[in-house]
Design a protein around this motif. Sequence first.
Motif, PDB file in Angstrom:
ATOM      1  N   ALA A 111       9.449   4.254   6.766  1.00  0.00           N
ATOM      2  CA  ALA A 111      10.563   4.428   5.819  1.00  0.00           C
ATOM      3  C   ALA A 111      10.070   4.306   4.377  1.00  0.00           C
ATOM      4  O   ALA A 111      10.512   5.063   3.502  1.00  0.00           O
ATOM      5  N   LEU A 112       9.157   3.374   4.122  1.00  0.00           N
ATOM      6  CA  LEU A 112       8.606   3.236   2.775  1.00  0.00           C
ATOM      7  C   LEU A 112       7.824   4.476   2.366  1.00  0.00           C
ATOM      8  O   LEU A 112       7.903   4.918   1.224  1.00  0.00           O
ATOM      9  N   VAL A 113       7.096   5.044   3.306  1.00  0.00           N
ATOM     10  CA  VAL A 113       6.372   6.287   3.022  1.00  0.00           C
ATOM     11  C   VAL A 113       7.367   7.412   2.749  1.00  0.00           C
ATOM     12  O   VAL A 113       7.204   8.188   1.806  1.00  0.00           O
ATOM     13  N   VAL A 172      -1.755   7.767   3.139  1.00  0.00           N
ATOM     14  CA  VAL A 172      -0.291   7.887   3.194  1.00  0.00           C
ATOM     15  C   VAL A 172       0.109   8.602   4.484  1.00  0.00           C
ATOM     16  O   VAL A 172       1.063   8.201   5.158  1.00  0.00           O
ATOM     17  N   ALA A 173      -0.637   9.641   4.858  1.00  0.00           N
ATOM     18  CA  ALA A 173      -0.337  10.367   6.100  1.00  0.00           C
ATOM     19  C   ALA A 173      -0.497   9.457   7.312  1.00  0.00           C
ATOM     20  O   ALA A 173       0.311   9.508   8.245  1.00  0.00           O
ATOM     21  N   ARG A 174      -1.511   8.604   7.300  1.00  0.00           N
ATOM     22  CA  ARG A 174      -1.680   7.653   8.418  1.00  0.00           C
ATOM     23  C   ARG A 174      -0.541   6.649   8.445  1.00  0.00           C
ATOM     24  O   ARG A 174      -0.034   6.300   9.509  1.00  0.00           O
ATOM     25  N   LEU A 175      -0.117   6.176   7.277  1.00  0.00           N
ATOM     26  CA  LEU A 175       0.997   5.227   7.211  1.00  0.00           C
ATOM     27  C   LEU A 175       2.301   5.871   7.678  1.00  0.00           C
ATOM     28  O   LEU A 175       3.170   5.198   8.228  1.00  0.00           O
ATOM     29  N   MET A 222       0.823  -1.197   0.000  1.00  0.00           N
ATOM     30  CA  MET A 222       0.000   0.000   0.000  1.00  0.00           C
ATOM     31  C   MET A 222       0.870   1.264   0.000  1.00  0.00           C
ATOM     32  O   MET A 222       0.480   2.263  -0.577  1.00  0.00           O
ATOM     33  N   THR A 223       2.026   1.204   0.635  1.00  0.00           N
ATOM     34  CA  THR A 223       2.860   2.400   0.695  1.00  0.00           C
ATOM     35  C   THR A 223       3.391   2.790  -0.676  1.00  0.00           C
ATOM     36  O   THR A 223       3.665   3.964  -0.905  1.00  0.00           O
ATOM     37  N   TRP A 224       3.559   1.834  -1.594  1.00  0.00           N
ATOM     38  CA  TRP A 224       4.092   2.156  -2.920  1.00  0.00           C
ATOM     39  C   TRP A 224       3.018   2.324  -3.978  1.00  0.00           C
ATOM     40  O   TRP A 224       3.311   2.673  -5.109  1.00  0.00           O
ATOM     41  N   ASN A 225       1.764   2.070  -3.636  1.00  0.00           N
ATOM     42  CA  ASN A 225       0.685   2.224  -4.597  1.00  0.00           C
ATOM     43  C   ASN A 225       0.442   3.705  -4.846  1.00  0.00           C
ATOM     44  O   ASN A 225       0.049   4.440  -3.950  1.00  0.00           O
ATOM     45  N   ARG A 226       0.653   4.137  -6.071  1.00  0.00           N
ATOM     46  CA  ARG A 226       0.523   5.567  -6.374  1.00  0.00           C
ATOM     47  C   ARG A 226      -0.917   6.050  -6.297  1.00  0.00           C
ATOM     48  O   ARG A 226      -1.182   7.252  -6.312  1.00  0.00           O
ATOM     49  N   HIS A 227      -1.858   5.137  -6.194  1.00  0.00           N
ATOM     50  CA  HIS A 227      -3.267   5.509  -6.087  1.00  0.00           C
ATOM     51  C   HIS A 227      -3.743   5.574  -4.640  1.00  0.00           C
ATOM     52  O   HIS A 227      -4.911   5.872  -4.397  1.00  0.00           O
ATOM     53  N   THR A 228      -2.847   5.315  -3.700  1.00  0.00           N
ATOM     54  CA  THR A 228      -3.209   5.409  -2.288  1.00  0.00           C
ATOM     55  C   THR A 228      -3.540   6.867  -1.971  1.00  0.00           C
ATOM     56  O   THR A 228      -2.736   7.756  -2.259  1.00  0.00           O
ATOM     57  N   PRO A 229      -4.706   7.130  -1.399  1.00  0.00           N
ATOM     58  CA  PRO A 229      -5.080   8.524  -1.097  1.00  0.00           C
ATOM     59  C   PRO A 229      -4.114   9.177  -0.107  1.00  0.00           C
ATOM     60  O   PRO A 229      -3.508   8.503   0.732  1.00  0.00           O
ATOM     61  N   PRO A 260       5.582  18.301   1.253  1.00  0.00           N
ATOM     62  CA  PRO A 260       6.664  18.880   2.052  1.00  0.00           C
ATOM     63  C   PRO A 260       6.431  18.833   3.557  1.00  0.00           C
ATOM     64  O   PRO A 260       7.370  18.647   4.329  1.00  0.00           O
ATOM     65  N   ASP A 261       5.185  18.970   3.996  1.00  0.00           N
ATOM     66  CA  ASP A 261       4.912  18.921   5.438  1.00  0.00           C
ATOM     67  C   ASP A 261       5.176  17.530   6.005  1.00  0.00           C
ATOM     68  O   ASP A 261       5.772  17.379   7.069  1.00  0.00           O
ATOM     69  N   LEU A 262       4.761  16.509   5.268  1.00  0.00           N
ATOM     70  CA  LEU A 262       4.975  15.139   5.720  1.00  0.00           C
ATOM     71  C   LEU A 262       6.457  14.766   5.638  1.00  0.00           C
ATOM     72  O   LEU A 262       6.978  14.078   6.510  1.00  0.00           O
ATOM     73  N   VAL A 263       7.143  15.248   4.609  1.00  0.00           N
ATOM     74  CA  VAL A 263       8.592  15.010   4.503  1.00  0.00           C
ATOM     75  C   VAL A 263       9.297  15.619   5.706  1.00  0.00           C
ATOM     76  O   VAL A 263      10.162  14.978   6.323  1.00  0.00           O
ATOM     77  N   ALA A 264       8.926  16.826   6.066  1.00  0.00           N
ATOM     78  CA  ALA A 264       9.557  17.483   7.223  1.00  0.00           C
ATOM     79  C   ALA A 264       9.315  16.671   8.491  1.00  0.00           C
ATOM     80  O   ALA A 264      10.229  16.509   9.320  1.00  0.00           O
ATOM     81  N   GLU A 265       8.114  16.139   8.642  1.00  0.00           N
ATOM     82  CA  GLU A 265       7.807  15.309   9.809  1.00  0.00           C
ATOM     83  C   GLU A 265       8.648  14.031   9.810  1.00  0.00           C
ATOM     84  O   GLU A 265       9.202  13.634  10.834  1.00  0.00           O
ATOM     85  N   LEU A 266       8.769  13.400   8.655  1.00  0.00           N
ATOM     86  CA  LEU A 266       9.529  12.155   8.563  1.00  0.00           C
ATOM     87  C   LEU A 266      11.032  12.390   8.743  1.00  0.00           C
ATOM     88  O   LEU A 266      11.746  11.510   9.218  1.00  0.00           O
ATOM     89  N   ARG A 267      11.510  13.569   8.385  1.00  0.00           N
ATOM     90  CA  ARG A 267      12.928  13.888   8.585  1.00  0.00           C
ATOM     91  C   ARG A 267      13.257  14.054  10.065  1.00  0.00           C
ATOM     92  O   ARG A 267      14.416  14.039  10.454  1.00  0.00           O
TER      93      ARG A 267
END
Length: 75
Positions: free
Chosen positions: A25-27, A12-15, A1-8, A35-42
């Motif tokens: 890590a997959l997300v 993705v934010a929940r994952l 599900m993390t790599w499915n480009r059709h995942t809403p 960018p907001d989620l990237v900043a959170e994951l960083r």
Amino acid sequence: MTWNRHTPAYAVARLARHPGAEVRALVAARPDVGPDLVAELREDPDEDVRMCAPPPIPPHLGRVLGDPPGHRARP
């Protein structure tokens, strides 16, 4: 599900907040994460997750790479 480009985006934010670092890590490695989620994951407590998240793009490189003037670079 993390790599499915059709995942809403909401899924993705929940994952990205999944208890398993492998899932986060997959997300983080997805090219379409905002960018907001990237900043959170960083800032993730797991080093592998932080390493999978793309680094911030300096504003001057955004212009070189073709972003229009005034475009906000990813944090």
